[in-house]
Scaffold this active site. Structure first.
Site, PDB file in Angstrom:
ATOM      1  N   CYS A   1       2.691   3.660   2.049  1.00  0.00           N
ATOM      2  CA  CYS A   1       2.963   4.413   0.821  1.00  0.00           C
ATOM      3  C   CYS A   1       4.046   3.688   0.047  1.00  0.00           C
ATOM      4  CB  CYS A   1       3.392   5.842   1.152  1.00  0.00           C
ATOM      5  SG  CYS A   1       3.777   6.823  -0.323  1.00  0.00           S
ATOM      6  N   GLY A   2       3.646   2.952  -0.982  1.00  0.00           N
ATOM      7  CA  GLY A   2       4.615   2.192  -1.771  1.00  0.00           C
ATOM      8  C   GLY A   2       5.530   3.074  -2.589  1.00  0.00           C
ATOM      9  N   HIS A   3       4.960   4.105  -3.230  1.00  0.00           N
ATOM     10  CA  HIS A   3       5.830   4.967  -4.046  1.00  0.00           C
ATOM     11  C   HIS A   3       6.818   5.712  -3.155  1.00  0.00           C
ATOM     12  CE1 HIS A   3       3.620   8.705  -2.988  1.00  0.00           C
ATOM     13  NE2 HIS A   3       4.665   9.331  -3.516  1.00  0.00           N
TER      14      HIS A   3
END
Length: 356
Positions: free
Chosen positions: A118-120
């Site tokens: 999950c980058g965000h």
């Protein structure tokens, strides 16, 4: 709709504390207290254990028997279901890192379970770690936060000016391109997709032209008005590729005029069972970067301007290539939205809540 079953309610006094952020519009709920022990020797192992159903079953909605939720699953449901959450909620359980080289470990969760990347969320965690004082940072400059996630070790570079966090850069695990121009039969015909693994696996394709895929009156193909058509199509594509690629999400993109720095695209990611990423999707942006680099459209010193369905923007760059794949970084903004104490009343017949 899914809702409460007849499972026994947790005891009185269940209390879960969170700090909520959003990254480019996508929520991220960080659980800071009230989490039951999460067994396992690594973050990846903890996720695997979290995915296992608890022993036994209970009667669920409609009379069907469903796996009994364990303590961790009870908290996930509590935070992602209404009335405390919603179907688009995302978050992270803080767990120990794999070793002393990282400051944090995290299990990413959403309404359907636990994701590998999950980058965000990594950006939000980096901002929270600095904003809360967990990781020391200069008033002006950049602090690095190492975070162990199920897909590996990632970094959040937290940029500061005058004592405030101004942006966060997410450095991902290497991205591998798995397939190009893969034909997928759908209800709107056979579509060609590219597949990349950027910690989670994404299919990527240009938005089909015409009809319901153009938002009425806007001329845009990635716009809120097109979501009613894109979400079911995303579900179709994911279902078709799930067994072969263990696909997490589908990225629909459209081309915008290039900037002086490089390509310019607008996209929306439909992931798991029809969730819509409000941000340009951090790990999904890594997938787009690897594909653009493979096409020769993104070279050294260039960057991708990546716009979301709500108009927020990430910028992404290719840092190089290694034995594991393409090395990428993605920059965006994360902001705190609130602090919460969630409780569960044993007399509440809705229990951990419901989803619409």
């Amino acid at each position: 709709m899914s809702g409460p079953g007849s499972e026994p309610l947790p005891p009185a006094g269940l209390e879960v504390r969170t700090v909520d952020y959003h990254t480019a519009g996508e929520p991220f709920r960080i659980v800071t207290a009230g989490l039951p022990p999460v067994p396992g020797g690594s973050v990846a192992e903890r996720r695997a254990i979290a995915l296992r159903p608890a022993a036994g079953s209970v009667v669920g909605v409609g009379g069907a028997r469903v796996p009994r939720p364990g303590p961790l699953e009870t908290v996930r449901q509590l935070l992602t279901r209404e009335p405390r959450g919603h179907a688009g909620m995302y978050g992270g359980f803080l767990v120990p890192p794999d070793d002393d080289e990282a400051q944090l470990g995290v299990l990413f969760f959403h309404k359907d379970g636990y994701s590998t990347a999950c980058g965000h969320g990594t950006m939000a965690l980096g901002a929270w770690a600095v904003d809360s004082g967990l990781v020391a940072a200069p008033d002006d400059g950049t602090a690095r936060v190492w975070i162990d996630v199920p897909s590996g070790r990632v970094a959040a570079l937290v940029h500061r000016s005058a004592g405030r966090t101004t942006a966060v850069t997410f450095r991902n695990v290497p991205t591998r391109v798995l397939a190009r121009k893969l034909p997928v039969a759908t209800s709107v015909g056979t579509l060609e997709v590219d597949v990349a693994d950027s910690g989670a696996r994404y299919a990527s394709l240009a938005v089909p032209g015409g009809g319901p895929f153009a938002a009425a009156g806007s001329g845009a193909r990635v716009a809120p008005g097109a979501l009613a058509a894109l979400v079911p199509l995303g579900r179709e594509i994911r279902a078709a590729l799930l067994d072969t690629y263990d696909l997490y999400g589908v990225i629909f993109h459209e081309e915008l005029p290039d900037t002086e720095a490089g390509p310019n695209q607008r996209s929306v990611t439909v992931f798991t069972d029809g969730q819509i990423d409000r941000s340009p999707c951090g790990s999904g942006t890594s997938a787009r970067l690897a594909l653009l680099a493979a096409d020769g459209r993104l070279g050294p010193g260039q960057e991708l301007r990546h716009e979301s369905v709500i108009g927020t923007v990430f910028t992404g760059r290719v840092l190089g290539h290694g034995p594991g794949g393409v090395l990428t970084e993605v920059t965006g903004q994360a902001h705190r939205t609130g602090e919460h104490t969630f409780v569960l009343d044993p007399a509440d017949l809705l229990g951990t809540g419901f989803l619409l």
